[in-house]
Scaffold this motif. Structure first.
Motif, mmCIF file in Angstrom:
data_model
loop_
_atom_site.group_PDB
_atom_site.id
_atom_site.type_symbol
_atom_site.label_atom_id
_atom_site.label_comp_id
_atom_site.label_asym_id
_atom_site.label_seq_id
_atom_site.Cartn_x
_atom_site.Cartn_y
_atom_site.Cartn_z
ATOM 1 N N GLN A 77 29.531 -14.853 101.444
ATOM 2 C CA GLN A 77 30.002 -16.101 102.165
ATOM 3 C C GLN A 77 31.727 -15.942 101.989
ATOM 4 O O GLN A 77 32.540 -16.109 102.569
ATOM 5 N N THR A 106 19.154 -21.851 103.764
ATOM 6 C CA THR A 106 20.449 -22.112 103.826
ATOM 7 C C THR A 106 20.813 -23.640 103.280
ATOM 8 O O THR A 106 21.957 -23.882 103.044
ATOM 9 N N ASP A 112 28.347 -19.385 107.027
ATOM 10 C CA ASP A 112 28.461 -19.572 108.242
ATOM 11 C C ASP A 112 28.767 -18.609 108.895
ATOM 12 O O ASP A 112 29.412 -18.503 110.232
#
Length: 170
Positions: A77, A106, A112
């Protein structure tokens, strides 16, 4: 048979945890073209690798039950937060699990970038994934250039620069 394959991948994932973490990427001198796929993400959108032709792509094969996969997800991420503005794509393909399992994951590991579902393992088989996590870096022409077997710190500056250099290759 399917459970035997998952058990094999589980055992290999522990090997990857101790042998791959923190290392760079392995160059694949033959640079094979990747097989295309059509996989849904956890939101129901379909992604094809061919949709990203012209971009460098990091493609990570993982599972929620895999300790090194879980360990590397936060660094992925952080890497994504740096790379997305540079036009480098990141896809994480969950192997053998359903949408609910990945969605629950998640909650503890928010990301994302797209999390795709390879529920029947056909894509991981076509890409010749032998253990989890396995990550490929694909060049703008759709060829596998680098591979990483086992966990990595994806936001490591040296590793990110290795990926970025692919954008500069004519």
């Amino acid at each position: 048979m399917y459970k035997t394959v998952l058990l094999f991948l589980f055992v290999l994932s522990f090997a990857g945890a101790s042998h791959g973490a923190g290392k760079g990427l392995t160059l694949l001198p033959e640079k094979p073209f990747v097989p295309d796929f059509a996989l849904k993400d956890v939101e129901g959108n379909t992604h094809r690798i061919s949709d990203y032709k012209g971009h460098v792509i990091i493609v990570n094969f993982w599972a929620t039950w895999c300790p090194p996969c879980r360990a590397e997800m936060p660094s992925m991420q952080r890497a994504w937060e740096q790379l997305r503005e540079e036009g480098i794509m990141m896809l994480a393909i969950d192997v053998g699990e359903d949408e609910d399992t990945v969605f629950e994951f998640t909650a503890s590991y928010p990301v994302d970038f797209p999390l795709l579902l390879d529920m029947d393992s056909t894509v991981s088989e076509a890409w010749e994934v032998k253990g989890l996590p396995t990550t490929f870096v694909i060049d703008q022409w759709g060829r596998k250039v680098y591979r990483a077997i086992g966990g990595r710190e994806w936001d490591d500056p040296e590793l990110l620069n290795q990926v970025r250099r692919l954008k500069q290759v004519p």
